[in-house]
Design an enzyme around this catalytic site. Structure first.
Site, short mmCIF file in Angstrom:
data_model
loop_
_atom_site.label_atom_id
_atom_site.label_comp_id
_atom_site.label_asym_id
_atom_site.label_seq_id
_atom_site.Cartn_x
_atom_site.Cartn_y
_atom_site.Cartn_z
N GLY A 79 -18.41 -5.65 60.40
CA GLY A 79 -18.44 -5.29 62.08
C GLY A 79 -19.56 -4.16 62.23
O GLY A 79 -20.70 -3.81 61.34
N LEU A 80 -19.40 -3.50 63.60
CA LEU A 80 -20.33 -2.12 63.68
C LEU A 80 -21.98 -2.72 63.17
O LEU A 80 -22.63 -1.51 63.29
CB LEU A 80 -19.76 -0.57 62.32
CG LEU A 80 -18.40 -0.53 62.19
CD1 LEU A 80 -17.80 0.87 61.50
CD2 LEU A 80 -18.14 0.43 63.94
N CYS A 81 -21.87 -3.18 64.07
CA CYS A 81 -23.51 -3.42 64.08
C CYS A 81 -23.45 -4.31 65.42
O CYS A 81 -24.82 -5.70 65.17
CB CYS A 81 -24.25 -4.65 62.88
SG CYS A 81 -22.96 -5.97 62.89
N GLY A 82 -23.22 -3.55 66.66
CA GLY A 82 -24.11 -4.03 68.02
C GLY A 82 -23.06 -5.73 67.84
O GLY A 82 -21.74 -5.67 67.71
N PHE A 142 -24.13 -8.55 66.73
CA PHE A 142 -24.79 -9.16 65.99
C PHE A 142 -23.61 -10.63 65.72
O PHE A 142 -24.03 -11.42 65.67
CB PHE A 142 -24.54 -8.87 65.00
CG PHE A 142 -25.22 -9.60 63.40
CD1 PHE A 142 -26.71 -9.12 63.47
CD2 PHE A 142 -24.42 -9.92 63.01
CE1 PHE A 142 -27.19 -10.56 62.63
CE2 PHE A 142 -24.73 -10.41 62.08
CZ PHE A 142 -26.03 -10.76 61.27
#
Lengths: 291, 135
Positions: free
Chosen positions: A88-91, A93
């Site tokens: 995760g931690l990719c907006g 996406f």
């Protein structure tokens, strides 16, 4: 009031830590993005050459000759291949790509087709684990750290075999196409039957008669599966580059927000400190007056 | 008029391995090894694992390639291969160890189809030959 200043100080420290973390993650993503982009660029000449070959040979052989080029009479069973990220931690996406897969699934099911899912990437797997009512045919996690061509080739072989046997009538690939560092294109691409041979299909046809060795039909036999594998492989490369790009942008935003927050908190803290000093001064002055 | 040089381009999924003008190209065709000189008739050939050579400017580049295709016309050769390593990239010892390993596999285990193992071995044999500069 004094305790307030201390609290604020503590919060500033914690936000600073977060900012440092997101900044580091941004750097890591930037480095990974560069590598992923190189891999993607490196594969493009091969993709172009292979596409041209397939288009060229296919044009000289009747399409019915190869099962993977042949449209099934009816489209009733659909394989959806979802390429999501592992982390995760990719907006937005992962959210975007899952949304696109769901939209495609709903659309196919509304048209009376049955849908089976092939999931690549942990985030997609997690999503469908909570929704057991959908058929997941196979899932693969943790393949994006190091993308192997053999993985794509094996999966493409499985999907092709299903298509050949009539277990599926069409295969669609749902993935994030890398547009630029900050932008991804959610793409639904038909993988089977092979229809899109790139721009190569029309051009380059000035009537050159090739010698085929062995003959065109035999060449096509091996060319088409390779083309399918490669399309899958390339989609994976694109998806990874897109993911790192998305993460980089997300972390950049997070860092900026954290910095804004630090500025706001520092201002607040200084005000609190000043207020405390003023109060103290007033106390001292009025205390002196009283004497 | 015949072109004087062949523009050779070798691409693999990972990268473009080679792009240069050469005088002659030798490729391991699926029907047997063949050489290409400038002015060759347009041809599309399958390639099997083997040794490819690019000759030009007094130096030969020897490479081991695995299955792929070659598109040939009078002044261009485009090789589309799964892998391609130039002689100095190949770890000869590793290739030899791999061949030995596969030989033992055939000897000890009757279940694996020797034909398939032989095909896999071909690739490593090509690598050994390429690294020795033989073709």
């Amino acid at each position: 009031m004094a305790s307030n200043a201390r609290d604020l100080k503590r919060r500033i420290r914690s936000v600073k830590n977060t900012a440092q973390l997101t900044k580091a993650m941004k750097m890591v993503s930037a480095a990974k993005l560069r590598r992923a982009q190189e891999a993607m660029m490196g594969s493009r000449p091969y993709a172009a050459a292979l596409g041209r070959l397939v288009a060229d040979v296919a044009a000289r052989v009747p399409a019915e000759l190869h099962p993977l080029l042949t449209q099934h009479e009816q489209e009733r069973k659909v394989d959806l291949v979802l390429l999501a990220g592992d982390k995760g931690l990719c907006g937005a996406f992962n959210a975007n790509i899952i949304k696109a897969a769901e939209a495609a699934r709903i659309e196919h099911e509304a048209a009376g087709r049955s849908v089976e899912l092939t999931l690549i990437g942990k985030k997609g797997i997690d999503y469908y684990r909570r929704r057991p009512e959908h058929t997941v045919r196979e899932s693969f996690g943790d393949v994006f750290r190091k993308i192997e061509y053999t993985f794509a080739a094996d999966l493409a072989e499985t999907l092709s075999e299903r298509f050949r046997r009539g277990e599926s009538d069409a295969v669609y690939l749902v993935y994030n196409r890398f547009k630029s560092t900050i932008a991804q294109d959610v793409t639904v691409m038909p993988l089977l039957p092979v229809s899109d041979l790139g721009d190569a299909a029309d051009q380059d046809d000035y009537g050159v008669e090739y010698i085929y060795e062995p003959n065109a039909a035999v060449l096509l036999e091996t060319l088409v599966p390779r083309f399918v594998s490669f399309q899958l492989y390339q989609a994976m490369l694109e998806s990874v580059a897109a993911e790192h790009g998305a993460r980089m942008a997300a972390m950049e935003n997070a860092t900026r927000s954290a910095e804004d927050m630090i500025a706001a908190l520092t201002l607040q803290m200084n005000r609190a400190r000043q207020a405390a000093i003023t109060t103290e001064l007033i106390e001292v002055v009025s205390g002196a007056e009283a004497l | 008029m015949l072109p004087e040089k062949i523009h050779l381009e070798i691409v693999t999924p990972e990268r473009r391995v080679l792009e240069r003008d050469v005088d002659e190209v030798i490729l391991p065709g699926s029907e047997g090894s063949f050489g290409v000189l400038p002015g060759h008739a347009p041809m599309l050939s399958g390639l099997s694992a083997g040794v490819a050579v690019a000759r030009g400017g007094g130096e030969d580049v020897v490479m081991a390639i695995s299955a792929g295709y070659a598109e040939v016309d009078a002044s261009h050769v485009i090789v589309v291969a799964e892998t391609c390593e130039t002689a100095d990239e190949i770890d000869e010892q590793r290739a030899e160890a791999k061949v030995k390993e596969l030989e033992e596999e055939v000897a000890s285990n009757s279940e694996t189809d020797p034909e398939i193992v032989r095909l896999r071995m071909l690739k490593h044999i090509a690598r050994i030959r390429a690294s020795k500069g033989k073709y």
